[in-house]
Design an enzyme around this catalytic site. Structure first.
Site, short mmCIF file in Angstrom:
data_model
loop_
_atom_site.label_atom_id
_atom_site.label_comp_id
_atom_site.label_asym_id
_atom_site.label_seq_id
_atom_site.Cartn_x
_atom_site.Cartn_y
_atom_site.Cartn_z
CE LYS A 1 -3.81 -2.08 2.65
NZ LYS A 1 -4.84 -2.39 1.68
CE LYS B 1 -6.35 1.90 4.92
NZ LYS B 1 -6.61 2.19 3.50
N GLY C 1 -7.96 -7.74 2.89
CA GLY C 1 -9.08 -8.31 3.64
C GLY C 1 -9.34 -7.63 4.97
N GLY C 2 -8.94 -6.37 5.08
CA GLY C 2 -9.21 -5.62 6.30
C GLY C 2 -8.34 -6.03 7.48
CG HIS D 1 -15.21 0.35 -1.06
ND1 HIS D 1 -14.05 -0.20 -0.55
CD2 HIS D 1 -15.29 -0.08 -2.34
CE1 HIS D 1 -13.47 -0.91 -1.49
NE2 HIS D 1 -14.20 -0.87 -2.58
CG HIS E 1 -12.54 -2.70 7.98
ND1 HIS E 1 -13.02 -1.44 7.85
CD2 HIS E 1 -12.01 -2.78 9.22
CE1 HIS E 1 -12.79 -0.76 8.95
NE2 HIS E 1 -12.18 -1.56 9.81
CD GLU F 1 -10.72 -2.10 -3.18
OE1 GLU F 1 -11.40 -3.13 -3.26
OE2 GLU F 1 -10.04 -1.82 -2.18
NE ARG G 1 -7.86 -9.80 -5.56
CZ ARG G 1 -8.96 -9.25 -5.09
NH1 ARG G 1 -10.09 -9.32 -5.79
NH2 ARG G 1 -8.98 -8.59 -3.96
P1 ADP Z 1 -7.70 -4.12 2.72
O1 ADP Z 1 -6.67 -4.13 1.63
O2 ADP Z 1 -7.19 -4.74 3.99
O3 ADP Z 1 -9.03 -4.65 2.29
P2 ADP Z 1 -8.39 -1.35 2.25
O4 ADP Z 1 -7.32 -0.34 2.26
O5 ADP Z 1 -8.88 -1.82 0.93
O6 ADP Z 1 -7.90 -2.60 3.12
O7 ADP Z 1 -9.61 -0.84 3.12
C1 ADP Z 1 -10.72 -1.67 3.40
C2 ADP Z 1 -11.87 -0.87 3.97
O8 ADP Z 1 -11.46 -0.16 5.16
C3 ADP Z 1 -12.41 0.21 3.07
O9 ADP Z 1 -13.37 -0.28 2.18
C4 ADP Z 1 -13.01 1.19 4.07
O10 ADP Z 1 -14.24 0.69 4.54
C5 ADP Z 1 -12.05 1.12 5.24
N1 ADP Z 1 -11.01 2.17 5.16
C6 ADP Z 1 -9.79 2.04 4.61
N2 ADP Z 1 -9.09 3.21 4.68
C7 ADP Z 1 -9.87 4.10 5.30
C8 ADP Z 1 -9.74 5.49 5.68
N3 ADP Z 1 -8.63 6.19 5.44
N4 ADP Z 1 -10.78 6.09 6.31
C9 ADP Z 1 -11.90 5.39 6.57
N5 ADP Z 1 -12.10 4.11 6.25
C10 ADP Z 1 -11.11 3.45 5.61
#
Ligand code: ADP
Length: 650
Positions: free
Chosen positions: A116, A158, A164-165, A208, A235, A275, A293
Site C-alpha cells: 500500500k 494499516k 481483507g481488512g 467505498h 471491513h 478502489e 485481479r
Molecule cells: P484491505 O486491503 O485490507 O481490504 P483497504 O485499504 O482496501 O484494506 O480498506 C478496506 C476498507 O477499510 C475500506 O473499504 C473502508 O471501509 C475502510 N477504510 C480504509 N481506509 C480508510 C480510511 N482512510 N478512512 C476510513 N475508512 C477506511
C-alpha cells in the site's frame, strides 16, 4: 489447436471461469484439495487434478503443485481466480518460466500495487488523489505517533502488505496509539509476515466506490464504470452494486479518468479494480488501492454492461485487443449483489461450518446465482465460508433490490447458520432505499437491521401453525399428523413446537389441531385459509413464511421474524446456552487469553481470541461468574467443540 486452461482456484469462481472458458471452446482443468474432491467445480471441468491436503497452504497455495498439474494436463493458460495466488508475483513468474500464460496482471504491476505504501507513492506521482497520511520507511513507534498527530485524529493504521481488512486499527487519540499500533503490527506480522504500517487520515463514514478497469497488451486502457461496495462487516464487503448510486456525473468522469490514469501508470494488462474512498457528502475521492485481479463483485458490472469480464481476460491474455472501444462500452439498468455466507450474523458474524443439509437458492427472472457448493457438501473450516453470490438486475435500483429481497426470502439453507435473513433486513432498511450508503451502514442502522428480539403473539402462533401444518420437506407437503404419531387427547391432536427468536429465550407453543384447517393455541382459534409455497392465510391475515426443520420465518406487515427451532435438527447447539462452558465453534488456534483462573467476568466480556478460518474471533463469556478452568493456553490448537474455558459461580 484447442487451448487448455487450468483454474488455480476453487468454489464459485472456479466454476465461473470454467463456464466462460468452455463457451469459448477451451479445455478446462480443475485442481482440488482433499476437502474438495467432491465439489462441483471438479465435476464442471473437463479434467481435474488432486493437488494435496485440505489446508490451502498445502494445496491451492503451492505454486509447484499447480504448475505440475498444468504440465500433466497440457494446460497452456492458468487463471488464478481471486484470492489464493491471484496477486502473487512468484506464481506469475513460475507460469511464465513454465511457458504458460498467466491470466492476470503483469508481475511488475502486481508488485507496484502490492504494497500500500509504494502504491500510494506511485499514485501521487501519477496525479491520482490519495488519502492524506504518512507512508514513510521510518517505522519507529515515536515517528509513527508523531505522524498521527500531524495528520490529526482520528487516523487509521494499516498494514502496508494488508488485505481483507486485516490489521487495520482506527485510533482516536494519542493515549491509545501505541496499544493499537502494537495490535496492528502483530496481526500484520502473523497474516503477511510483514509488520510495516502506514498511517492515514480516517475518513468518517466514507463510501467505498471502485472503478473496473481493463487494459491490454496493445496499450489500450478502458474503464467499465463504477461499483459501490460500502456495505461491509469487518471491513469486508457483503453487498455491492453498480452503478454506485447518487454520484454527480462530473465526479464520475473524474473518477474514471483517475482510474485509467492509475492503470496506465503501472502499464497494466488485464482486469483490475481501482478502489476509492469517497466522502459521502462532498464526493471528494481518494485512491485506496488497486486490486490486480478479477473481483468477487465483478458480476454487477457484467450485468449492467453486458460484458463477460472472464472472456475479456482470456482474450487479452492471448494477446488480443480489448473487444470494445471506450465509447462503445455502455451501461444500463442496475445490479445488486449479496454474498451469502455460512456465518452467524446475529453473533459477531462468526463463520459457521458444517454439512449443508439443505440448499435451495431461489432463481428467477433477473436473478443470477454463482455458487460453488451444493446440498450435502461441507462448509469446511479451511476456506472462505461463502455459500453463494446472488445477483439481481433490473431496470432500476429499487427493482433489482426488491428482486433480491424476494430471492433471499425464498431461499433456504439448513445445516449451517447463514446471513440470509440479515442480508434481506439490510436491503429492506429505509436507508438502503434512500441510497444513504457508507461503510458505517451496519453500525448506523444496527437497530433497524437487528433481528427482532420480540415478536407479536400473532407471529409466534403463525410460525407454530406453519411448523405444524407443513413438514418442511417441501412447501406443499401437508403433514399427515397421524404419521407423525402426535399426541391425541380426546379429539384434537396436540403438537408442541419450540420457537426461539435471535438471542431470546426459547418458548414451547402447543398447537391443537381440530381439523386440517382449524387450530387452537392457548385457547385462541385459528382457521387456516389459502396457502401456497410462501404464503399462508390465518384468520384472514396473510403471512409470508419459509420453513426448514431448524427454522421458521414469518413475515407480516413488513417485518420478518426468524425463529430458530431448537428441537429441530440442530437442537444440540442451544443446549449449552446459559452454561458457563465456552467451546470452540470451529477448528483453530488460540491466539491470546485475556483472563486468569479465578478472575471475575461479566456476560459479554472478551475471554480469549481464537484464530480460525483466516480471521480472529473474540470469544466472550456467555454468563457472569468466575473463571473456573482454562483448558487451553495461547498457541493451543483446538478442534470444533473443544472446551476452552469454564465459567462457574464465584
Ligand atoms: P484491505 O486491503 O485490507 O481490504 P483497504 O485499504 O482496501 O484494506 O480498506 C478496506 C476498507 O477499510 C475500506 O473499504 C473502508 O471501509 C475502510 N477504510 C480504509 N481506509 C480508510 C480510511 N482512510 N478512512 C476510513 N475508512 C477506511
Amino acid at each position: 489447436m484447442t487451448q487448455t486452461v487450468l483454474i488455480a482456484n476453487r468454489g464459485e469462481i472456479a466454476r465461473r471461469v470454467i463456464r466462460t472458458a468452455k463457451q469459448m471452446g477451451f479445455q478446462t482443468v480443475a485442481v482440488y484439495s482433499d476437502a474438495d474432491a467432491n465439489m462441483p467445480h471438479v465435476r464442471d471441468a473437463d479434467m481435474a487434478v488432486h493437488i494435496g491436503p485440505s489446508p490451502a497452504a498445502e494445496s491451492y497455495l503451492l505454486i509447484e503443485k499447480i504448475i505440475d498439474a498444468a504440465k500433466q494436463t497440457g494446460a497452456t493458460m492458468i487463471h488464478p481466480g481471486y484470492g489464493f495466488l491471484s496477486e502473487n508475483t512468484d506464481f506469475a513468474k513460475a507460469c511464465a518460466d513454465a511457458g504458460m500464460t498467466f491470466v492476470g496482471a503483469p508481475a511488475a504491476a502486481i508488485t507496484a500495487m502490492g504494497l500500500k505504501d509504494a502504491a500510494k507513492d506511485l499514485m501521487t506521482k501519477a496525479g491520482v488523489p490519495v488519502v492524506p497520511g504518512y507512508n514513510g520507511g521510518d517505522q519507529a513507534p515515536g515517528r509513527l505517533k508523531a505522524a498521527a498527530k500531524d495528520i490529526g485524529y482520528p487516523v487509521i493504521i494499516k498494514a502496508v502488505a494488508g488485505g481483507g481488512g486485516k490489521g487495520m486499527r482506527i485510533v482516536h487519540d494519542d493515549a491509545s496509539f501505541f496499544e493499537l499500533l502494537t495490535a496492528c503490527k502483530g496481526e500484520a506480522e502473523r497474516a503477511f509476515g510483514n509488520d510495516h504500517v502506514l498511517i492515514e487520515k480516517y475518513i468518517n463514514a466514507p463510501r467505498h466506490v471502485e472503478v473496473q478497469v481493463f487494459s491490454d497488451t496493445h496499450g489500450n486502457h478502458v474503464h467499465l464504470f463504477d461499483r459501490d461496495c460500502s456495505i461491509q462487516r469487518r471491513h469486508q464487503k457483503i453487498i455491492e452494486e453498480a452503478p454506485a448510486p447518487g454520484i454527480p456525473d462530473a465526479v464520475r468522469e473524474k473518477m474514471y479518468a483517475a482510474a485509467v490514469q492509475a492503470a496506465k501508470a503501472v502499464d497494466y494488462v488485464g482486469a483490475g479494480t481501482i478502489e476509492f474512498i469517497m466522502d459521502a457528502k462532498t464526493f471528494d475521492f481518494y485512491f485506496m488501492e488497486m486490486n490486480t485481479r478479477l473481483q468477487v463483485e465483478h458480476p454487477v458490472t457484467e450485468e449492467i454492461t453486458g460484458v463477460d469480464l472472464v472472456e475479456w481476460q482470456l482474450r487479452v491474455a492471448m494477446g488480443e485487443a480489448i473487444p470494445l472501444k471506450q465509447e462503445d462500452i455502455t451501461q444500463s439498468g442496475h445490479a445488486v449483489e449479496v454474498r451469502l455466507y455460512a456465518e452467524d450474523a446475529e453473533n459477531g458474524f462468526l463463520p459457521s461450518t458444517g454439512r449443508l443439509e439443505q440448499l435451495y437458492l431461489h432463481g428467477a427472472e433477473g436473478i443470477r446465482i454463482e455458487s460453488g457448493v451444493e446440498k450435502g457438501r461441507e462448509i469446511s473450516p479451511f476456506y472462505d465460508p461463502m455459500i453463494a453470490k446472488l445477483i439481481a438486475s433490473g431496470p432500476s435500483r429499487a427493482r433489482a433490490a426488491n428482486a433480491l429481497i424476494a430471492a433471499l426470502d425464498r431461499s433456504g439453507v439448513e445445516g449451517v447458520k447463514t446471513n440470509r435473513a440479515f442480508l434481506a433486513r439490510v436491503l429492506r432498511t429505509q436507508a438502503f432505499g434512500q441510497q444513504a450508503l457508507t461503510t458505517a451502514f451496519l453500525e448506523d442502522h444496527a437497530g433497524e437491521i437487528a433481528a427482532p428480539s420480540e415478536a407479536p403473539k400473532s407471529a409466534y402462533h403463525a410460525a407454530a401453525i406453519a411448523a405444524c401444518a407443513f413438514d418442511g420437506s417441501g412447501p406443499h407437503d401437508w403433514t399427515d399428523w397421524a404419521l407423525l404419531g402426535v399426541l391425541r387427547l380426546n379429539g384434537p391432536q396436540i403438537k408442541t413446537v419450540m420457537l426461539q427468536l435471535a438471542c431470546g429465550p426459547a418458548s414451547a407453543v402447543a398447537v391443537k389441531r381440530h381439523n386440517k384447517a382449524r387450530f387452537e393455541i392457548a385457547g385462541a382459534f385459528y382457521s387456516l385459509g389459502s396457502r401456497g409455497p410462501h404464503r399462508l392465510e390465518i384468520n384472514g391475515q396473510v403471512f409470508g413464511y419459509a420453513l426448514t426443520s431448524t427454522s421458521a420465518e414469518i413475515r407480516s406487515e413488513g417485518q420478518t421474524y426468524a425463529f430458530a427451532r431448537p428441537d429441530g435438527l440442530h437442537g444440540k447447539d442451544t443446549a449449552a446456552k446459559g452454561s458457563g462452558i465456552i467451546t470452540s465453534p470451529m477448528p483453530g488456534s488460540v491466539l491470546s487469553i485475556g483472563v486468569r483462573e479465578g478472575d471475575h467476568v461479566e456476560a459479554g466480556d472478551g475471554v480469549l481470541v481464537l484464530e480460525a478460518m483466516k480471521m480472529e474471533h473474540k470469544m466472550i463469556a456467555p454468563r457472569a461468574g468466575a473463571v473456573k478452568a482454562l483448558r487451553v493456553t495461547a498457541g493451543s490448537q483446538v478442534k470444533d467443540g473443544d472446551v476452552l474455558v469454564e465459567i462457574g459461580d464465584a
